[in-house]
Design an enzyme around this catalytic site. Structure first.
Site, PDB file in Angstrom:
ATOM      1  N   GLY A  10       4.560   1.518  -1.512  1.00 28.30           N
ATOM      2  CA  GLY A  10       4.567   1.625  -2.787  1.00 28.30           C
ATOM      3  C   GLY A  10       3.573   2.704  -3.484  1.00 28.30           C
ATOM      4  O   GLY A  10       2.484   2.678  -2.796  1.00 28.30           O
ATOM      5  N   ASP A  11       3.164   2.682  -5.017  1.00 31.04           N
ATOM      6  CA  ASP A  11       2.968   3.624  -5.996  1.00 31.04           C
ATOM      7  C   ASP A  11       2.359   1.976  -6.377  1.00 31.04           C
ATOM      8  O   ASP A  11       3.093   2.063  -7.779  1.00 31.04           O
ATOM      9  CB  ASP A  11       3.322   4.600  -6.437  1.00 31.04           C
ATOM     10  CG  ASP A  11       2.172   5.227  -7.380  1.00 31.04           C
ATOM     11  OD1 ASP A  11       0.876   4.623  -7.482  1.00 31.04           O
ATOM     12  OD2 ASP A  11       2.136   6.398  -7.868  1.00 31.04           O
ATOM     13  N   PHE A  12       0.782   2.016  -6.128  1.00 34.24           N
ATOM     14  CA  PHE A  12       0.570   0.604  -7.860  1.00 34.24           C
ATOM     15  C   PHE A  12      -0.075   0.738  -8.780  1.00 34.24           C
ATOM     16  O   PHE A  12      -0.664   0.097  -9.917  1.00 34.24           O
ATOM     17  CB  PHE A  12      -0.882  -0.551  -6.984  1.00 34.24           C
ATOM     18  CG  PHE A  12      -1.981   0.900  -6.498  1.00 34.24           C
ATOM     19  CD1 PHE A  12      -2.342   2.034  -7.247  1.00 34.24           C
ATOM     20  CD2 PHE A  12      -2.603   0.350  -5.712  1.00 34.24           C
ATOM     21  CE1 PHE A  12      -3.629   2.304  -6.702  1.00 34.24           C
ATOM     22  CE2 PHE A  12      -3.602   0.715  -4.835  1.00 34.24           C
ATOM     23  CZ  PHE A  12      -4.070   2.173  -5.284  1.00 34.24           C
ATOM     24  N   ASP A  40       1.140  -0.667  -0.231  1.00 35.20           N
ATOM     25  CA  ASP A  40       0.325   0.407  -0.067  1.00 35.20           C
ATOM     26  C   ASP A  40       0.989   1.417  -0.281  1.00 35.20           C
ATOM     27  O   ASP A  40       2.238   0.660  -0.255  1.00 35.20           O
ATOM     28  CB  ASP A  40      -0.586   0.199   1.066  1.00 35.20           C
ATOM     29  CG  ASP A  40      -2.111   1.010   0.990  1.00 35.20           C
ATOM     30  OD1 ASP A  40      -2.119   2.233   0.988  1.00 35.20           O
ATOM     31  OD2 ASP A  40      -3.461   0.026   1.242  1.00 35.20           O
ATOM     32  N   HIS A  66     -12.623  -0.150  -7.204  1.00 33.65           N
ATOM     33  CA  HIS A  66     -13.805   0.450  -7.500  1.00 33.65           C
ATOM     34  C   HIS A  66     -12.882   1.649  -6.389  1.00 33.65           C
ATOM     35  O   HIS A  66     -14.366   3.183  -7.247  1.00 33.65           O
ATOM     36  CB  HIS A  66     -14.986   0.765  -6.318  1.00 33.65           C
ATOM     37  CG  HIS A  66     -15.105   0.291  -4.590  1.00 33.65           C
ATOM     38  ND1 HIS A  66     -15.249   0.311  -4.174  1.00 33.65           N
ATOM     39  CD2 HIS A  66     -13.858   0.593  -3.989  1.00 33.65           C
ATOM     40  CE1 HIS A  66     -14.972   0.522  -2.919  1.00 33.65           C
ATOM     41  NE2 HIS A  66     -13.967   0.509  -2.610  1.00 33.65           N
TER      42      HIS A  66
HETATM   43  C1  LIG Z   1     -10.319   1.745  -0.188  1.00 34.35           C
HETATM   44  S1  LIG Z   1      -9.413   1.295   0.312  1.00 34.35           S
HETATM   45  C2  LIG Z   1      -9.067  -0.582   0.240  1.00 34.35           C
HETATM   46  C3  LIG Z   1      -8.239  -1.167   1.564  1.00 34.35           C
HETATM   47  C4  LIG Z   1      -8.592  -2.243   1.845  1.00 34.35           C
HETATM   48  N1  LIG Z   1      -8.115  -3.233   0.358  1.00 34.35           N
HETATM   49  C5  LIG Z   1      -9.823  -3.113   2.050  1.00 34.35           C
HETATM   50  O1  LIG Z   1     -10.397  -3.707   1.673  1.00 34.35           O
HETATM   51  O2  LIG Z   1     -10.218  -3.010   3.047  1.00 34.35           O
HETATM   52  C6  LIG Z   1      -7.793   1.803  -0.713  1.00 34.35           C
HETATM   53  C7  LIG Z   1      -6.828   0.982  -0.399  1.00 34.35           C
HETATM   54  O3  LIG Z   1      -5.692   1.798  -1.958  1.00 34.35           O
HETATM   55  C8  LIG Z   1      -4.816   2.754  -1.284  1.00 34.35           C
HETATM   56  N2  LIG Z   1      -3.978   3.365  -2.508  1.00 34.35           N
HETATM   57  C9  LIG Z   1      -4.898   4.533  -3.217  1.00 34.35           C
HETATM   58  N3  LIG Z   1      -3.746   4.827  -3.761  1.00 34.35           N
HETATM   59  C10 LIG Z   1      -2.665   4.139  -3.874  1.00 34.35           C
HETATM   60  C11 LIG Z   1      -1.232   4.207  -4.730  1.00 34.35           C
HETATM   61  N4  LIG Z   1      -1.692   4.944  -5.447  1.00 34.35           N
HETATM   62  N5  LIG Z   1      -0.625   2.834  -4.652  1.00 34.35           N
HETATM   63  C12 LIG Z   1      -0.758   2.009  -3.679  1.00 34.35           C
HETATM   64  N6  LIG Z   1      -2.064   1.926  -2.762  1.00 34.35           N
HETATM   65  C13 LIG Z   1      -2.493   2.664  -2.253  1.00 34.35           C
HETATM   66  C14 LIG Z   1      -5.240   3.355  -0.142  1.00 34.35           C
HETATM   67  O4  LIG Z   1      -4.121   3.871   0.399  1.00 34.35           O
HETATM   68  C15 LIG Z   1      -6.410   2.457   0.505  1.00 34.35           C
HETATM   69  O5  LIG Z   1      -5.577   1.875   1.762  1.00 34.35           O
END
Ligand SMILES: C[S@@+](CC[C@H](N)C(=O)[O-])C[C@H]1O[C@@H](n2cnc3c(N)ncnc32)[C@H](O)[C@@H]1O
Length: 334
Positions: free
Chosen positions: A213-215, A198, A233
């Site tokens: 990191g950054d996905f 994350d 979503h």
């Molecule tokens: C709606 S949350 C879902 C969290 C978890 N998977 C769950 O089911 O509860 C979306 C996640 O995407 C992460 N996120 C957003 N942008 C991101 C990025 N560029 N790289 C990595 N993670 C990211 C957020 O920090 C967050 O934890």
């Protein structure tokens, strides 16, 4: 007897009041203060530090919605619904109420403008994206992550019940938040070697192995399974495909991709909770919930093939979408 259309519409219209009554109760921990038995408004006001006269009107508003019960002696008691506002109890919705009544509520003020001219309501109100706003407000970020964690715990239990993770040796949970789902997976499948991925500030204190990191750029490569729970979503189709392509670059051809998501029904009334979640996502992030057919199109565009859509337990709100890698597009056209 059912409500008349006029009474139903009036009640729906006042939904904004109910959201705020619940939020005030959650902020002040009214349900925790009532855990040991009924109290008067004065007793509660002293206990939580509030104005007794105003608090009484809020308590009565909550009694009208059967969140509390107003007893003949003037005291207020918790109902089974109100009990779920308590902190830390089984099925607690306090975190969800805190997020909705605070952060989400303000963002809805931008909905009409967004409907007229496009854009994301949250960004119209706050002038920056939801996650940038959270980065700048650590307290709100912690509260949002807390609310996600409670929902994730409920969903995680249903997901590990519905899908057997023991078939994998290695797994990456992409956008896995604070690791609630991953912890449930590791309890159900202790032999799996797993990594939580994350944003760096989110995984920093996680209790499971993690990489920040950054996905959109890169995710840890070479695992047998990649899980993305409630990630796709959050994003537009173009961004969702970009994230899935990052995973496609990292996953072996024999790998399995698992999306944990709400799946929109063909008709809204068949799953109102999934449809409401779609409006939340629209308001905060400009993302969207999707039907199974819409997921199949995104997966195809990123080099995957949707294999199965598994429901999880009743009321969990999510499905597990199982996808496999598809031959590279260029290979197919060759
Ligand atoms: C709606 S949350 C879902 C969290 C978890 N998977 C769950 O089911 O509860 C979306 C996640 O995407 C992460 N996120 C957003 N942008 C991101 C990025 N560029 N790289 C990595 N993670 C990211 C957020 O920090 C967050 O934890």
């Amino acid at each position: 007897m059912g409500m008349t259309p006029a009474a139903r519409l009036a009640r729906l219209t006042d939904g904004y009041v109910v959201t705020q009554l619940l939020w005030v109760a959650a902020e002040l921990r009214i349900a925790d203060a009532l855990a040991d038995g009924p109290r008067t408004a004065e007793e509660l006001a002293t206990q939580v530090g509030a104005d007794a006269g105003v608090l009484r009107r809020v308590l009565r508003g909550l009694a009208a919605e059967e969140v509390l019960e107003d007893l003949p002696d003037g005291r207020f008691a918790l109902t089974a619904t109100g009990r779920l506002l308590r902190d830390g109890v089984e099925g607690s919705q306090r975190g969800a109420v805190l997020a909705r009544g605070g952060l989400y509520y303000g963002a809805l003020a931008g909905l009409l403008d967004a409907v007229r001219d496009g854009g994301v309501p949250f960004e119209r109100v706050h002038g920056r994206t939801f996650f940038d706003h959270l980065d700048a407000h650590p307290a709100e970020s912690a509260r949002f992550q807390g609310s996600m964690a409670v929902r994730a715990a409920r969903e995680a239990a249903a997901v590990v019940e519905a899908y057997d993770f023991r078939r994998f040796r290695t797994l990456v949970d992409v956008g896995g938040g604070t690791g609630v789902l991953l912890a449930a997976i590791l309890r159900a499948a202790p032999g799996v070697s797993a990594v939580l991925f994350d944003r760096p500030e989110v995984v920093r204190d996680a209790q499971v192995p993690h990489v920040g990191g950054d996905f959109f750029a890169e995710v840890p490569a070479g695992a047998e399974a990649y899980v993305l729970s409630r990630v796709i979503h959050d994003w537009s189709d173009a961004d969702a495909v970009a994230i899935l392509r990052t995973v496609r670059r990292a996953i072996p051809d024999t790998g399995t991709l698992l999306l944990v998501e709400a799946v929109l029904p063909a008709r809204a009334a068949d799953d109102p909770a999934a449809v409401r979640m779609d409006v939340h996502i629209l308001t905060l992030l400009g993302g969207q919930e999707r039907t199974a057919a819409e997921f199949a199109v995104l997966l195809d565009a990123a080099g995957f093939r949707l294999d199965r859509v598994l429901p999880t337990g009743p009321g969990s709100g999510v499905h597990v979408l199982v996808a496999r890698t598809a031959p590279d597009r260029d290979d197919r056209s060759a």
